[in-house]
Design a protein around this motif. Sequence first.
Motif, mmCIF file in Angstrom:
data_model
loop_
_atom_site.group_PDB
_atom_site.id
_atom_site.type_symbol
_atom_site.label_atom_id
_atom_site.label_comp_id
_atom_site.label_asym_id
_atom_site.label_seq_id
_atom_site.Cartn_x
_atom_site.Cartn_y
_atom_site.Cartn_z
ATOM 1 N N PHE A 199 0.988 -1.102 -0.086
ATOM 2 C CA PHE A 199 -0.144 0.162 -0.155
ATOM 3 C C PHE A 199 0.979 1.004 0.044
ATOM 4 C CE2 PHE A 199 -3.111 3.066 1.593
ATOM 5 C CZ PHE A 199 -4.274 2.855 0.799
ATOM 6 N N ASP A 200 0.666 2.104 -0.960
ATOM 7 C CA ASP A 200 1.383 3.243 -1.019
ATOM 8 C C ASP A 200 1.398 4.134 0.110
ATOM 9 O OD1 ASP A 200 1.520 6.350 -1.796
ATOM 10 O OD2 ASP A 200 2.676 5.399 -3.331
ATOM 11 N N SER A 201 2.595 4.383 0.996
ATOM 12 C CA SER A 201 2.526 5.135 2.115
ATOM 13 C C SER A 201 2.275 6.622 2.006
ATOM 14 C CB SER A 201 4.295 4.956 2.749
ATOM 15 O OG SER A 201 5.133 5.675 1.871
ATOM 16 N N THR A 202 2.423 7.115 0.811
ATOM 17 C CA THR A 202 1.863 8.601 0.606
ATOM 18 C C THR A 202 0.365 8.657 0.673
ATOM 19 O OG1 THR A 202 3.989 9.132 -0.708
ATOM 20 C CG2 THR A 202 1.797 10.224 -0.794
ATOM 21 N N LYS A 203 -0.180 7.458 -0.042
ATOM 22 C CA LYS A 203 -1.698 7.510 0.112
ATOM 23 C C LYS A 203 -2.212 7.231 1.356
ATOM 24 C CE LYS A 203 -2.671 5.503 -4.409
ATOM 25 N NZ LYS A 203 -3.526 4.274 -5.104
ATOM 26 N N LEU A 204 -1.565 6.414 2.213
ATOM 27 C CA LEU A 204 -1.910 6.283 3.678
ATOM 28 C C LEU A 204 -1.875 7.582 4.389
ATOM 29 C CD1 LEU A 204 -2.683 4.358 5.851
ATOM 30 C CD2 LEU A 204 -0.210 3.827 6.245
ATOM 31 N N LEU A 205 -0.672 8.338 4.245
ATOM 32 C CA LEU A 205 -0.536 9.562 4.815
ATOM 33 C C LEU A 205 -1.874 10.172 4.711
ATOM 34 C CD1 LEU A 205 1.065 11.160 6.769
ATOM 35 C CD2 LEU A 205 2.213 12.066 5.077
ATOM 36 N N LYS A 206 -2.146 10.421 3.458
ATOM 37 C CA LYS A 206 -3.313 11.426 2.991
ATOM 38 C C LYS A 206 -4.595 10.890 3.630
ATOM 39 C CE LYS A 206 -1.346 12.734 -1.519
ATOM 40 N NZ LYS A 206 -1.436 13.016 -3.064
ATOM 41 N N TYR A 207 -4.700 9.726 3.580
ATOM 42 C CA TYR A 207 -5.957 9.004 4.280
ATOM 43 C C TYR A 207 -6.008 9.489 5.781
ATOM 44 C CZ TYR A 207 -7.776 6.317 0.343
ATOM 45 O OH TYR A 207 -8.256 5.946 -0.747
ATOM 46 N N CYS A 208 -4.714 9.289 6.585
ATOM 47 C CA CYS A 208 -4.656 9.645 7.850
ATOM 48 C C CYS A 208 -5.040 11.267 7.910
ATOM 49 C CB CYS A 208 -3.321 9.544 8.389
ATOM 50 S SG CYS A 208 -2.801 7.817 8.813
ATOM 51 N N VAL A 209 -4.640 12.050 7.066
ATOM 52 C CA VAL A 209 -4.842 13.544 7.428
ATOM 53 C C VAL A 209 -6.339 13.699 6.971
ATOM 54 C CG1 VAL A 209 -4.583 15.800 6.062
ATOM 55 C CG2 VAL A 209 -2.461 14.092 6.691
ATOM 56 N N ALA A 210 -7.006 13.110 6.079
ATOM 57 C CA ALA A 210 -8.359 13.292 5.952
ATOM 58 C C ALA A 210 -9.084 12.771 7.067
ATOM 59 C CB ALA A 210 -8.914 12.655 4.484
ATOM 60 N N LEU A 211 -8.799 11.720 7.632
ATOM 61 C CA LEU A 211 -9.523 11.281 8.873
ATOM 62 C C LEU A 211 -9.361 12.189 9.864
ATOM 63 C CD1 LEU A 211 -8.885 7.418 8.847
ATOM 64 C CD2 LEU A 211 -11.231 8.472 8.572
ATOM 65 N N ALA A 212 -8.017 12.607 10.129
ATOM 66 C CA ALA A 212 -7.848 13.689 11.316
ATOM 67 C C ALA A 212 -8.748 14.830 11.173
ATOM 68 C CB ALA A 212 -6.444 14.062 11.203
ATOM 69 N N ASN A 213 -8.716 15.494 10.007
ATOM 70 C CA ASN A 213 -9.618 16.630 9.594
ATOM 71 C C ASN A 213 -11.115 16.490 9.986
ATOM 72 O OD1 ASN A 213 -7.602 18.167 8.710
ATOM 73 N ND2 ASN A 213 -7.730 17.525 6.776
ATOM 74 N N GLU A 214 -11.483 14.871 9.861
ATOM 75 C CA GLU A 214 -12.922 14.720 10.273
ATOM 76 C C GLU A 214 -12.999 14.409 11.637
ATOM 77 O OE1 GLU A 214 -15.473 14.724 8.329
ATOM 78 O OE2 GLU A 214 -14.552 15.330 6.849
ATOM 79 N N GLY A 215 -12.033 14.492 12.400
ATOM 80 C CA GLY A 215 -12.148 14.306 13.815
ATOM 81 C C GLY A 215 -11.685 13.070 14.243
ATOM 82 N N GLY A 216 -10.793 12.186 13.377
ATOM 83 C CA GLY A 216 -10.566 10.861 13.893
ATOM 84 C C GLY A 216 -11.333 9.973 13.068
ATOM 85 N N GLY A 217 -10.443 8.759 13.271
ATOM 86 C CA GLY A 217 -11.264 7.439 12.426
ATOM 87 C C GLY A 217 -10.491 6.240 12.247
ATOM 88 N N TYR A 218 -11.043 5.411 11.528
ATOM 89 C CA TYR A 218 -10.009 4.345 11.194
ATOM 90 C C TYR A 218 -9.849 3.839 9.817
ATOM 91 C CZ TYR A 218 -11.368 3.581 16.404
ATOM 92 O OH TYR A 218 -11.526 3.652 17.268
ATOM 93 N N ILE A 219 -8.563 3.395 9.575
ATOM 94 C CA ILE A 219 -8.287 2.726 8.243
ATOM 95 C C ILE A 219 -7.969 1.344 8.352
ATOM 96 C CG2 ILE A 219 -6.823 2.727 6.287
ATOM 97 C CD1 ILE A 219 -6.149 5.685 7.060
ATOM 98 N N VAL A 220 -8.699 0.586 7.719
ATOM 99 C CA VAL A 220 -8.601 -0.940 8.011
ATOM 100 C C VAL A 220 -7.981 -1.566 6.901
ATOM 101 C CG1 VAL A 220 -9.596 -3.326 8.666
ATOM 102 C CG2 VAL A 220 -10.460 -1.227 9.604
ATOM 103 N N LEU A 221 -6.399 -2.009 7.078
ATOM 104 C CA LEU A 221 -5.890 -2.660 6.022
ATOM 105 C C LEU A 221 -6.209 -4.169 6.101
ATOM 106 C CD1 LEU A 221 -2.347 -0.828 6.182
ATOM 107 C CD2 LEU A 221 -4.136 -0.149 4.792
ATOM 108 N N GLY A 222 -6.285 -4.839 4.773
ATOM 109 C CA GLY A 222 -6.588 -6.234 4.735
ATOM 110 C C GLY A 222 -7.993 -6.561 4.723
ATOM 111 N N VAL A 223 -8.934 -5.576 4.336
ATOM 112 C CA VAL A 223 -10.434 -5.744 4.198
ATOM 113 C C VAL A 223 -10.743 -5.062 2.943
ATOM 114 C CG1 VAL A 223 -12.609 -5.434 4.890
ATOM 115 C CG2 VAL A 223 -10.816 -5.993 6.584
ATOM 116 N N THR A 224 -11.436 -5.898 1.960
ATOM 117 C CA THR A 224 -11.979 -5.325 0.821
ATOM 118 C C THR A 224 -12.790 -4.169 0.980
ATOM 119 O OG1 THR A 224 -13.635 -6.956 0.673
ATOM 120 C CG2 THR A 224 -11.669 -7.483 -0.488
#
Length: 100
Positions: A29-54
């Motif tokens: 998984f592209d680490s830059t994409k992961l970072l972008k998802y983390c930033v987006a979730l942080a901007n929404e107040g937090g959340g979860y990214i689950v790797l290994g699930v379709t």
Amino acid sequence: MITLETLEKWLLVPTETERLEFKEAKQQFDSTKLLKYCVALANEGGGYIVLGVTDKRPCQVVGSLAWGTAEALNAKSLCRGSCAGRNQDVPQTGFTRTYC
């Protein structure tokens, strides 16, 4: 700590939300994409990214070897300060979840 019961509930959610993202990430998984998802979730107040699930319905646990372990992901510099120490392997599932 995320439990198997929590994962099972998440798999039944009809769609991903602003605070819950599934990524297949079987081998990588592209680490830059992961970072972008983390930033987006942080901007929404937090959340979860689950790797290994379709992310397509019905969601299936496929496991992820993208970073090997949560510790390997925590060691990546992309997670320092934003996600450090917040990645967790969930036993008996083969997936890693990341939260920000």
